[in-house]
Design a protein around this motif. Structure first.
Motif, PDB file in Angstrom:
ATOM      1  N   GLN A 168       3.965 -13.591   6.081  1.00  0.00           N
ATOM      2  CA  GLN A 168       2.625 -14.146   5.864  1.00  0.00           C
ATOM      3  C   GLN A 168       1.950 -13.467   4.684  1.00  0.00           C
ATOM      4  OE1 GLN A 168      -0.021 -13.504   9.143  1.00  0.00           O
ATOM      5  NE2 GLN A 168      -1.843 -13.946   7.925  1.00  0.00           N
ATOM      6  N   SER A 169       1.393 -14.285   3.778  1.00  0.00           N
ATOM      7  CA  SER A 169       0.595 -13.788   2.645  1.00  0.00           C
ATOM      8  C   SER A 169       1.318 -12.659   1.923  1.00  0.00           C
ATOM      9  CB  SER A 169      -0.785 -13.344   3.122  1.00  0.00           C
ATOM     10  OG  SER A 169      -1.475 -14.415   3.714  1.00  0.00           O
ATOM     11  N   PHE A 170       2.474 -13.000   1.371  1.00  0.00           N
ATOM     12  CA  PHE A 170       3.292 -12.015   0.688  1.00  0.00           C
ATOM     13  C   PHE A 170       2.521 -11.371  -0.454  1.00  0.00           C
ATOM     14  CE2 PHE A 170       6.600 -11.264  -2.673  1.00  0.00           C
ATOM     15  CZ  PHE A 170       7.162 -10.155  -2.080  1.00  0.00           C
ATOM     16  N   CYS A 171       2.400 -10.051  -0.395  1.00  0.00           N
ATOM     17  CA  CYS A 171       1.670  -9.273  -1.408  1.00  0.00           C
ATOM     18  C   CYS A 171       0.230  -9.761  -1.539  1.00  0.00           C
ATOM     19  CB  CYS A 171       2.380  -9.316  -2.745  1.00  0.00           C
ATOM     20  SG  CYS A 171       3.922  -8.385  -2.741  1.00  0.00           S
ATOM     21  N   ALA A 172      -0.467  -9.826  -0.405  1.00  0.00           N
ATOM     22  CA  ALA A 172      -1.888 -10.165  -0.397  1.00  0.00           C
ATOM     23  C   ALA A 172      -2.688  -9.022  -1.024  1.00  0.00           C
ATOM     24  CB  ALA A 172      -2.352 -10.425   1.033  1.00  0.00           C
ATOM     25  N   PRO A 173      -3.946  -9.258  -1.392  1.00  0.00           N
ATOM     26  CA  PRO A 173      -4.730  -8.195  -2.052  1.00  0.00           C
ATOM     27  C   PRO A 173      -4.900  -6.937  -1.214  1.00  0.00           C
ATOM     28  CG  PRO A 173      -5.773 -10.336  -2.355  1.00  0.00           C
ATOM     29  CD  PRO A 173      -4.655 -10.548  -1.394  1.00  0.00           C
ATOM     30  N   GLN A 174      -4.858  -7.036   0.132  1.00  0.00           N
ATOM     31  CA  GLN A 174      -5.004  -5.843   0.967  1.00  0.00           C
ATOM     32  C   GLN A 174      -3.751  -4.983   1.019  1.00  0.00           C
ATOM     33  OE1 GLN A 174      -5.417  -9.001   1.886  1.00  0.00           O
ATOM     34  NE2 GLN A 174      -4.762  -9.387   4.006  1.00  0.00           N
ATOM     35  N   CYS A 175      -2.657  -5.453   0.411  1.00  0.00           N
ATOM     36  CA  CYS A 175      -1.423  -4.674   0.358  1.00  0.00           C
ATOM     37  C   CYS A 175      -1.410  -3.803  -0.895  1.00  0.00           C
ATOM     38  CB  CYS A 175      -0.205  -5.590   0.368  1.00  0.00           C
ATOM     39  SG  CYS A 175      -0.057  -6.618   1.852  1.00  0.00           S
ATOM     40  N   VAL A 176      -0.818  -2.631  -0.765  1.00  0.00           N
ATOM     41  CA  VAL A 176      -0.736  -1.717  -1.901  1.00  0.00           C
ATOM     42  C   VAL A 176       0.179  -2.280  -2.979  1.00  0.00           C
ATOM     43  CG1 VAL A 176      -0.144   0.641  -2.606  1.00  0.00           C
ATOM     44  CG2 VAL A 176      -1.159   0.214  -0.354  1.00  0.00           C
ATOM     45  N   SER A 177       1.207  -3.008  -2.565  1.00  0.00           N
ATOM     46  CA  SER A 177       2.196  -3.535  -3.510  1.00  0.00           C
ATOM     47  C   SER A 177       1.781  -4.853  -4.144  1.00  0.00           C
ATOM     48  CB  SER A 177       3.529  -3.734  -2.786  1.00  0.00           C
ATOM     49  OG  SER A 177       3.369  -4.596  -1.666  1.00  0.00           O
ATOM     50  N   SER A 178       0.502  -5.227  -4.018  1.00  0.00           N
ATOM     51  CA  SER A 178       0.068  -6.514  -4.563  1.00  0.00           C
ATOM     52  C   SER A 178       0.069  -6.545  -6.087  1.00  0.00           C
ATOM     53  CB  SER A 178      -1.335  -6.847  -4.047  1.00  0.00           C
ATOM     54  OG  SER A 178      -2.265  -5.840  -4.438  1.00  0.00           O
ATOM     55  N   THR A 179       0.047  -5.376  -6.714  1.00  0.00           N
ATOM     56  CA  THR A 179       0.051  -5.309  -8.177  1.00  0.00           C
ATOM     57  C   THR A 179       1.447  -5.094  -8.756  1.00  0.00           C
ATOM     58  OG1 THR A 179      -0.436  -2.928  -8.060  1.00  0.00           O
ATOM     59  CG2 THR A 179      -2.312  -4.433  -8.213  1.00  0.00           C
ATOM     60  N   MET A 180       2.423  -4.896  -7.895  1.00  0.00           N
ATOM     61  CA  MET A 180       3.796  -4.662  -8.363  1.00  0.00           C
ATOM     62  C   MET A 180       4.527  -5.992  -8.436  1.00  0.00           C
ATOM     63  SD  MET A 180       4.625  -1.349  -5.967  1.00  0.00           S
ATOM     64  CE  MET A 180       3.498   0.038  -5.863  1.00  0.00           C
ATOM     65  N   GLU A 181       4.240  -6.756  -9.471  1.00  0.00           N
ATOM     66  CA  GLU A 181       4.791  -8.101  -9.544  1.00  0.00           C
ATOM     67  C   GLU A 181       6.297  -8.086  -9.782  1.00  0.00           C
ATOM     68  OE1 GLU A 181       2.634 -10.410 -12.360  1.00  0.00           O
ATOM     69  OE2 GLU A 181       0.786 -10.421 -11.169  1.00  0.00           O
ATOM     70  N   TRP A 182       6.795  -7.127 -10.520  1.00  0.00           N
ATOM     71  CA  TRP A 182       8.239  -7.076 -10.732  1.00  0.00           C
ATOM     72  C   TRP A 182       8.963  -6.736  -9.432  1.00  0.00           C
ATOM     73  CZ3 TRP A 182      11.439  -8.941 -14.084  1.00  0.00           C
ATOM     74  CH2 TRP A 182      12.762  -8.481 -14.110  1.00  0.00           C
ATOM     75  N   ASP A 183       8.367  -5.880  -8.602  1.00  0.00           N
ATOM     76  CA  ASP A 183       8.957  -5.567  -7.304  1.00  0.00           C
ATOM     77  C   ASP A 183       8.921  -6.787  -6.384  1.00  0.00           C
ATOM     78  OD1 ASP A 183       9.363  -3.024  -8.207  1.00  0.00           O
ATOM     79  OD2 ASP A 183       7.611  -2.162  -7.209  1.00  0.00           O
ATOM     80  N   MET A 184       7.894  -7.623  -6.505  1.00  0.00           N
ATOM     81  CA  MET A 184       7.840  -8.853  -5.712  1.00  0.00           C
ATOM     82  C   MET A 184       9.020  -9.762  -6.038  1.00  0.00           C
ATOM     83  SD  MET A 184       3.844  -9.933  -6.057  1.00  0.00           S
ATOM     84  CE  MET A 184       2.559  -8.706  -6.171  1.00  0.00           C
ATOM     85  N   LEU A 185       9.263  -9.946  -7.328  1.00  0.00           N
ATOM     86  CA  LEU A 185      10.361 -10.818  -7.741  1.00  0.00           C
ATOM     87  C   LEU A 185      11.705 -10.259  -7.296  1.00  0.00           C
ATOM     88  CD1 LEU A 185       9.137 -11.674 -11.362  1.00  0.00           C
ATOM     89  CD2 LEU A 185       8.904 -13.075  -9.312  1.00  0.00           C
ATOM     90  N   SER A 186      11.862  -8.957  -7.375  1.00  0.00           N
ATOM     91  CA  SER A 186      13.119  -8.338  -6.945  1.00  0.00           C
ATOM     92  C   SER A 186      13.323  -8.503  -5.445  1.00  0.00           C
ATOM     93  CB  SER A 186      13.137  -6.853  -7.324  1.00  0.00           C
ATOM     94  OG  SER A 186      13.011  -6.684  -8.725  1.00  0.00           O
ATOM     95  N   PHE A 187      12.250  -8.381  -4.684  1.00  0.00           N
ATOM     96  CA  PHE A 187      12.368  -8.534  -3.233  1.00  0.00           C
ATOM     97  C   PHE A 187      12.742  -9.970  -2.855  1.00  0.00           C
ATOM     98  CE2 PHE A 187      10.297  -9.933   0.691  1.00  0.00           C
ATOM     99  CZ  PHE A 187      10.939  -9.115   1.621  1.00  0.00           C
ATOM    100  N   ILE A 188      12.084 -10.948  -3.478  1.00  0.00           N
ATOM    101  CA  ILE A 188      12.378 -12.343  -3.162  1.00  0.00           C
ATOM    102  C   ILE A 188      13.804 -12.695  -3.575  1.00  0.00           C
ATOM    103  CG2 ILE A 188      11.755 -14.720  -3.676  1.00  0.00           C
ATOM    104  CD1 ILE A 188       9.844 -13.367  -1.772  1.00  0.00           C
TER     105      ILE A 188
END
Length: 363
Positions: A212-232
């Motif tokens: 739910q709400s992957f990397c929402a603003p309340q998450c610390v990792s919301s600014t790590m966009e490259w880490d988001m792409l790697s995780f997906i």
């Protein structure tokens, strides 16, 4: 193995060719594809059977309304009804508390009453001289309906799920709010999917992952966009080689355009939801049944494995309605009649199709 019954006429349908899975919650499709239900009967029909095993489903959220939660709740509830393992990740501190908001399966009386009118209309469309060709397969038709009811349920959004569907089930809840990165979530997904590895034999059980709400603003990792792409990218690879389906919702408007486009590209099935303003007079004049709509669902991409045939949908923009304020229903948008003209279908474009005035000589 019993011999298949020969077809007596070209009008009779060969039901033996469409094999159905003996495992509850699973259905075989074309090209060796196995589907699990999305929890919404109308969405399963639109997608051609449901979500294929090994696929990644991405849902773009609406910043103004939590309509994506309707899809996520039905998806999770359908898995619990079929006793399928579930991994739920949420940016809240107590993700297990969200399980108390899942809807409960509706009663059979309500589902029969809602389908009675549509079945009568379909019966009128069949000419009487062709009914004899369907009599010999009436038993197969009834069994096919029963399998569809077991495959997908109708959930009552006003009735919370009973404890019998929650107790003793394999449910893993993960909170992503205080996590410094996505490594812990990736490890939990890898451990969950390792129990559902794909073998050459028949599929005995299928799992579901709901993020739910992957990397929402309340998450610390919301600014790590490259880490988001790697995780997906890693999640898609792990799901593809397992008997599971992952549904990930993300706020596309809060991400950079490049990151949002990359996330959409990596998805196998891409959906988006949007809320409808309560007092949009112009839209109310254009569409029929505007008062019953709670939102819009757009189908941007449909997963297709082991085939190069493109998917052509009748409509890519659908209305989200609550039948009897309880059951989630998807319907095609229709243009409101203007000057006695009939309604036209409203598909992928942003404006209603069809002209407002037609004459007898217009082509």
């Amino acid at each position: 193995m019993a011999a298949c019954k020969t077809r007596t006429s070209s009008f009779s349908r060969n039901f033996s060719a469409a094999s159905s899975s003996q495992t509850p919650g699973l259905k075989h499709g074309p090209n060796g594809t196995t589907f699990i239900s999305s929890g919404i009967p109308d969405l399963d029909k639109i997608l051609g059977g449901g979500f294929p095993l090994g696929s990644l489903v991405m849902v773009m959220e609406d910043a103004e309304a939590p309509h994506h939660m309707l899809l996520l709740r039905n998806f999770m509830s359908q898995g619990l009804v079929h006793n399928q393992p579930l991994l739920y990740a949420s940016p809240s501190k107590d993700p297990r508390g969200f399980l108390g908001t899942l809807p409960s399966p509706g009663s059979s009386k309500d589902s029969k009453s809602s389908k009675r009118e549509s079945e009568q209309e379909k019966g009128l469309r069949i000419a009487w001289q062709y009914k004899k060709y369907f009599d010999e397969n009436q038993h197969n038709l009834d069994s096919n309906r029963d399998s569809k009811q077991e495959f997908c349920n109708e959930f009552d959004l006003r009735k919370p799920m009973e404890r019998q569907f929650l107790n003793g089930k394999q449910i893993d809840c993960v909170s992503t709010q205080d996590a410094p990165n996505l490594v812990a979530l990736q490890d939990r997904c890898a451990a969950f999917l390792s129990q559902l590895s794909r073998n050459d034999g028949n599929v005995s059980v299928a799992g579901r992952i709901a993020v739910q709400s992957f990397c929402a603003p309340q998450c610390v990792s919301s600014t790590m966009e490259w880490d988001m792409l790697s995780f997906i990218r890693s999640l898609k690879g792990m799901v593809r080689s397992s008997n599971a389906v992952a549904v990930v919702t993300f706020p596309s408007t809060l991400l950079s355009p490049s990151t949002s486009k990359r996330l959409q590209h990596m998805s196998d099935t891409l959906l988006s939801v949007k809320a409808i303003p309560d007092e949009d007079k112009e839209l109310a004049k254009l569409l029929t049944g505007y008062q019953d709509m709670v939102g819009l669902l757009n189908v941007h991409k449909v997963a297709r494995f082991n085939t190069q045939v493109p998917v052509i949908l009748e409509a890519t923009t659908l209305s989200i309605k609550l039948q009897k304020r309880r059951f989630l229903v998807l319907e095609c948008l229709n243009q409101a009649p203007i000057d006695g003209s009939s309604g036209a279908s409203y598909g992928s474009s942003g404006s209603c199709s069809g002209s407002s005035k037609t004459g007898s000589l217009d082509f």
